[in-house]
Design a protein around this motif. Structure first.
Motif, PDB file in Angstrom:
ATOM      1  N   GLY A  69     -43.395  14.158  10.728  1.00  0.00           N
ATOM      2  CA  GLY A  69     -43.211  15.490   8.990  1.00  0.00           C
ATOM      3  C   GLY A  69     -42.788  14.767   7.992  1.00  0.00           C
ATOM      4  O   GLY A  69     -43.050  13.083   8.903  1.00  0.00           O
ATOM      5  N   SER A  72     -39.088  13.218   3.517  1.00  0.00           N
ATOM      6  CA  SER A  72     -38.388  13.734   2.806  1.00  0.00           C
ATOM      7  C   SER A  72     -37.815  15.312   3.995  1.00  0.00           C
ATOM      8  O   SER A  72     -36.553  15.910   4.010  1.00  0.00           O
ATOM      9  CB  SER A  72     -37.922  14.401   1.457  1.00  0.00           C
ATOM     10  OG  SER A  72     -39.163  15.493   1.438  1.00  0.00           O
ATOM     11  N   ALA A  73     -38.850  15.286   5.037  1.00  0.00           N
ATOM     12  CA  ALA A  73     -38.403  17.140   5.398  1.00  0.00           C
ATOM     13  C   ALA A  73     -38.114  16.437   6.973  1.00  0.00           C
ATOM     14  O   ALA A  73     -37.970  15.954   7.816  1.00  0.00           O
ATOM     15  CB  ALA A  73     -39.696  17.733   5.307  1.00  0.00           C
ATOM     16  N   ASP A  74     -37.330  18.008   7.908  1.00  0.00           N
ATOM     17  CA  ASP A  74     -37.536  18.275   8.641  1.00  0.00           C
ATOM     18  C   ASP A  74     -38.729  17.806  10.036  1.00  0.00           C
ATOM     19  O   ASP A  74     -39.960  17.944   9.576  1.00  0.00           O
ATOM     20  CB  ASP A  74     -36.659  19.122   9.275  1.00  0.00           C
ATOM     21  CG  ASP A  74     -35.250  19.784   8.821  1.00  0.00           C
ATOM     22  OD1 ASP A  74     -34.466  18.214   8.122  1.00  0.00           O
ATOM     23  OD2 ASP A  74     -35.164  20.909   8.397  1.00  0.00           O
ATOM     24  N   PHE A  75     -38.630  17.166  11.168  1.00  0.00           N
ATOM     25  CA  PHE A  75     -39.208  17.218  12.194  1.00  0.00           C
ATOM     26  C   PHE A  75     -39.714  18.596  12.534  1.00  0.00           C
ATOM     27  O   PHE A  75     -39.249  19.149  12.237  1.00  0.00           O
ATOM     28  CB  PHE A  75     -38.889  16.123  13.003  1.00  0.00           C
ATOM     29  CG  PHE A  75     -38.668  15.106  12.484  1.00  0.00           C
ATOM     30  CD1 PHE A  75     -39.703  14.110  13.098  1.00  0.00           C
ATOM     31  CD2 PHE A  75     -37.634  14.382  12.964  1.00  0.00           C
ATOM     32  CE1 PHE A  75     -39.555  13.009  12.905  1.00  0.00           C
ATOM     33  CE2 PHE A  75     -37.096  12.654  12.495  1.00  0.00           C
ATOM     34  CZ  PHE A  75     -38.564  11.763  12.442  1.00  0.00           C
ATOM     35  N   SER A  76     -41.262  18.116  12.962  1.00  0.00           N
ATOM     36  CA  SER A  76     -42.281  19.421  13.212  1.00  0.00           C
ATOM     37  C   SER A  76     -42.004  18.688  14.736  1.00  0.00           C
ATOM     38  O   SER A  76     -42.263  17.612  14.982  1.00  0.00           O
ATOM     39  CB  SER A  76     -43.431  20.341  12.721  1.00  0.00           C
ATOM     40  OG  SER A  76     -42.602  20.869  11.226  1.00  0.00           O
ATOM     41  N   LYS A 123     -37.484   6.046  14.990  1.00  0.00           N
ATOM     42  CA  LYS A 123     -38.439   6.634  13.250  1.00  0.00           C
ATOM     43  C   LYS A 123     -39.642   5.196  13.573  1.00  0.00           C
ATOM     44  O   LYS A 123     -39.222   4.660  13.187  1.00  0.00           O
ATOM     45  CB  LYS A 123     -37.967   7.138  13.250  1.00  0.00           C
ATOM     46  CG  LYS A 123     -38.336   7.830  11.384  1.00  0.00           C
ATOM     47  CD  LYS A 123     -37.932   8.368  10.197  1.00  0.00           C
ATOM     48  CE  LYS A 123     -37.029   6.969   9.511  1.00  0.00           C
ATOM     49  NZ  LYS A 123     -36.854   7.552   8.557  1.00  0.00           N
TER      50      LYS A 123
END
Length: 274
Positions: A69, A72-76, A123
């Motif tokens: 992702g 600044s976004a959530d994980f897919s 990460k």
């Protein structure tokens, strides 16, 4: 040149009772691949994912999860079933959204617990690269025609990527095997080659990567073994403008390959060594 390597490793635990040892054997996963821009607010990735899980539990289907992702976004997640206790290997790809010019985060995990929940490794953050530029080179002599059409873009601040198709056509009658080639490299670097023969194939999809200085672009050249004693003859060198590692706000998507090409600098050079 940038590449993405993501790991998860859970070592064997020796401090548990015998009944727990099956669940706490060694487990691990590895993703090795690349991430590229898909416009200023998107990305694509691909590579090889391998995973080993030695949990044996009839109530749980073991899976490996590759999270991705924008920073600044959530994980897919891309999830794959792990079959058996030996290493499983998958070819995997995906895409996602990100903020303008944002880097992309990855992480790996395996569902190791009785309730099916996952444990994850650290990460990993990778740059996606900058806008694509059209690049084309052509060689024509008699009945021999070779063309490369594609895009080049910054693969991180000191790398490049070139993607396109090498197309060759030979109308001549020849008694020897002849070849067509694409030479490519950074402006100040050495040549590298992708080659096809006229008999077995008339085109080849190309995706190559390399290193460059941060302020330079890339060069390509195409040619064939149409010279004396099957020596190579080449077109003029084509230099792509310096590759930018970031997009400008409001920058449009890259034009299609079949739109008019107008921003290339063509330089006459002697045939490079092959």
């Amino acid at each position: 040149m940038p590449a993405v390597t993501v790991r998860f490793y859970k070592p064997r635990r020796e401090d548990l009772s015998r009944d727990d040892h099956d669940r706490w054997r060694e487990h691990g996963a590895l993703f090795e691949g690349t991430v590229d821009p898909d416009g200023p607010e998107g990305y694509v990735f691909s590579g090889t994912l391998s995973a080993t899980c030695q949990v044996v539990d009839a109530g749980i289907t073991n899976t490996v999860a590759l999270g991705h992702g924008g920073a600044s976004a959530d994980f897919s997640y891309e999830k794959r079933e792990i079959k058996g206790t030996d290493e499983n290997v998958y070819e995997i790809s995906g895409r996602g959204k990100r903020a303008l010019n944002e880097d992309v985060d990855f992480r790996l995990g395996i569902n190791l617990h009785n309730d099916g929940s996952y444990e994850y490794g650290d990460k990993v953050t990778a740059p996606a690269g900058g806008p694509r530029q059209l690049i084309e080179a052509r060689y024509d002599e008699g009945g021999v025609h070779v063309i490369f059409r594609g895009h080049a873009w910054a693969d991180g601040p000191e790398g490049y990527a070139i993607e396109g198709r090498l197309i060759a056509k030979n109308d001549k009658v020849s008694t020897t095997q002849e070849y067509a080639t694409l030479g490519y490299g950074s402006e100040s670097g050495s040549w590298h080659y992708e080659t096809i023969d006229f008999d077995s194939s008339d085109s080849k999809k190309i995706l190559v990567r390399g290193s460059r200085d941060s302020d330079e672009g890339v060069a390509i050249i195409v040619g064939t073994t149409s010279g004396t004693l099957n020596t190579y003859k080449y077109c003029d060198k084509v230099i792509c403008a310096p590759l930018r590692p970031k997009f400008e706000p409001g920058e449009p998507p890259a034009p299609a390959w079949d739109r008019p090409l107008s921003h290339y600098l063509h330089l006459l050079v002697g045939p490079p060594a092959h």
